[in-house]
Design an enzyme around this catalytic site. Structure first.
Site, short mmCIF file in Angstrom:
data_model
loop_
_atom_site.label_atom_id
_atom_site.label_comp_id
_atom_site.label_asym_id
_atom_site.label_seq_id
_atom_site.Cartn_x
_atom_site.Cartn_y
_atom_site.Cartn_z
N SER A 1 38.62 34.31 39.45
CA SER A 1 38.42 34.10 40.88
C SER A 1 39.18 35.17 41.68
CB SER A 1 38.94 32.70 41.24
OG SER A 1 38.35 32.21 42.41
N PRO A 2 38.61 35.61 42.80
CA PRO A 2 39.33 36.62 43.59
C PRO A 2 40.67 36.10 44.08
CG PRO A 2 37.41 35.75 44.78
CD PRO A 2 37.33 35.23 43.40
N CYS B 1 44.05 37.48 46.36
CA CYS B 1 44.79 38.47 47.13
C CYS B 1 46.09 38.81 46.41
CB CYS B 1 45.16 37.92 48.51
SG CYS B 1 43.76 37.74 49.60
N ALA C 1 39.89 39.38 47.95
CA ALA C 1 39.33 39.57 49.29
C ALA C 1 39.65 40.99 49.74
CB ALA C 1 39.94 38.55 50.25
N GLN D 1 35.17 40.98 46.07
CA GLN D 1 34.89 40.07 47.16
C GLN D 1 35.10 40.81 48.48
OE1 GLN D 1 37.68 36.89 48.27
NE2 GLN D 1 36.00 35.43 48.09
N TYR E 1 38.04 32.33 57.11
CA TYR E 1 37.94 33.72 57.56
C TYR E 1 36.70 33.89 58.46
CZ TYR E 1 41.78 34.31 54.38
OH TYR E 1 43.01 34.17 53.77
N ARG F 1 30.65 33.05 48.84
CA ARG F 1 31.61 31.96 48.67
C ARG F 1 31.64 31.15 49.96
NH1 ARG F 1 37.42 31.05 45.98
NH2 ARG F 1 36.35 32.04 44.26
N ARG G 1 44.54 30.21 39.46
CA ARG G 1 45.91 30.04 38.97
C ARG G 1 45.99 29.99 37.45
NH1 ARG G 1 46.86 25.13 42.91
NH2 ARG G 1 44.66 24.97 42.35
#
Ligand SMILES: Cc1cc2nc3c(=O)[nH]c(=O)nc-3n(C[C@H](O)[C@H](O)[C@H](O)COP(=O)(O)O)c2cc1C
Length: 364
Positions: free
Chosen positions: A23-24, A26, A59, A101, A183, A231, A325
């Site tokens: 998963s993307p 940051c 992101a 992403q 966002y 997403r 995670r």
């Protein structure tokens, strides 16, 4: 019986070797130029070597003013594409598909990295003016955004399309649009952030217009044979606001607009919302999208166990799973999951002796 999780998945001619996605996430690992650093190569590369089928970079801002923080990854010039190229090449050489992403933070922009304090950065301290559908700040700590005009909305849509062109130039085969987590695109979707009375606000059609225009513009900008994912926050977790019925309906429309896959996440549009906790609490959203919206679905959130991930795919709740995670804890999560499920997944050759059975005393 073959493992559902470790069976390949083909989307728009792009073949994933298994249904495990990174998963993307940051990383806040760039300088203010937004260029990829060795951290990105190591972070993403390790998880590709760790057996994932799809590795999605964090992101990534489509313009300087689209960043969350000054340390965000960006993709708005040849230099950004060039900096990402070795990352893409390394991921691909490990047999994984490289994804990115694309994101615009809107009113959540000009913010410190989490470990600095996640507060608004003033203009005179290196911050920038933030724009949003309406002049409503995310929180008491966030910048007050300026309401976007028609020209600025058109610019943001064009920036996403331009970002997608740079993504293709960098060699990515998968582009995910960040339409979630409070966002910019989610700010348009949610009545909690969008109070506009013009064609970009109001009813479902008005509030979804921005997301749909972004998907259409990006699909038109992408060369053939690239996966386009979106997403979505499937709910705001606020009674009477953006919710699963809206999101499932939008998922179907985005499919018609050119998206191949919807990754089903939730929340983060307002600070106070209380999502229920628990493993896999977003998975029913993916199942609904897959069943009702006629588009492939990705499940994410609270997926940690191989058996759990396998069941999600085997039971048809999602086409693939994403872990965040779990992948931070164990870059080799996919290889370990394959072992646990009795499936085939190749360890990188230089690591083969770590898994040779029976383990003999190492020599030489
Ligand atoms: C360190 C970190 C950074 C994240 N950054 C992003 C991001 O850039 N884009 C995004 O859509 N989600 C981001 N997320 C959310 C994850 O992609 C994921 O949806 C969420 O953590 C739930 O999955 P998990 O239970 O496997 O961690 C981030 C999560 C973490 C832990």
């Amino acid at each position: 019986m073959p493992s559902a999780l470790f069976s390949p998945l083909e989307i728009r001619g792009v073949r994933l070797r298994n249904r495990v996605g990174v998963s993307p996430m940051c990383q806040y690992a760039c300088g203010p130029d937004g260029l990829a650093t060795p951290w990105h190569l190591v972070h993403l590369g390790a998880r590709a070597a760790g057996g994932a089928g799809l590795v999605v970079a964090e992101a990534t801002a489509v313009a300087p003013g689209a960043r969350i923080s000054p340390a965000d990854l960006g993709l708005w010039s040849q230099a950004h594409a060039d900096a990402l190229r070795p990352v893409v090449d390394f991921i691909s050489a490990q047999g994984a598909v490289a994804g990115v992403q694309l994101a615009h933070a809107g009113r959540k922009g000009s913010t410190q990295a989490p470990w600095v304090g996640r507060k608004a950065i003033p203009l005179d301290a290196g911050g920038w003016e933030v724009q949003a559908p309406s002049a409503l700040p995310f929180s008491a700590d966030a910048a007050l955004p300026r309401e976007m005009g028609e020209g600025e909305i058109a610019r943001a849509i064009a920036d996403f399309a331009e970002g997608a062109r740079w993504a293709a130039m960098a060699g990515f085969r998968y582009v995910e649009l960040h339409l979630a987590h409070g966002y910019l695109a989610h700010q348009f979707l949610s009545p909690l952030a969008n109070r506009r009375q013009d064609r970009w606000g109001g009813d479902f059609d008005g509030r979804t217009r921005f997301a749909r225009e972004v998907v259409r513009a990006v699909r038109a900008a992408l060369p053939a044979g690239m996966v386009l994912a979106a997403r979505l926050s499937m709910t705001d977790w606020v009674e009477g606001s953006w919710g699963p019925d809206d999101a499932v309906r939008l998922a179907g429309l985005l499919g018609a607009d050119g998206a191949d896959l919807v990754v089903c996440s939730s929340g983060a549009i307002v600070p106070g919302a209380q999502p229920p906790q628990g493993p896999g609490m977003q998975i029913p959203f993916a199942a609904r999208v897959r069943r009702e919206a006629g588009i492939a679905a990705g499940a994410v959130g609270g997926i940690t166990e191989p058996g759990q991930a396998q069941a999600i795919v085997a039971e048809g709740q999602a086409d693939l799973v994403f872990l965040a995670r779990g992948m931070l804890k164990d870059p080799n999560w996919a290889l370990h999951a394959a072992e646990a499920l009795g499936a085939q997944a190749p360890w990188p050759r230089p690591y083969a002796r770590a898994v040779a059975r029976p383990l003999r005393p190492a020599a030489g």
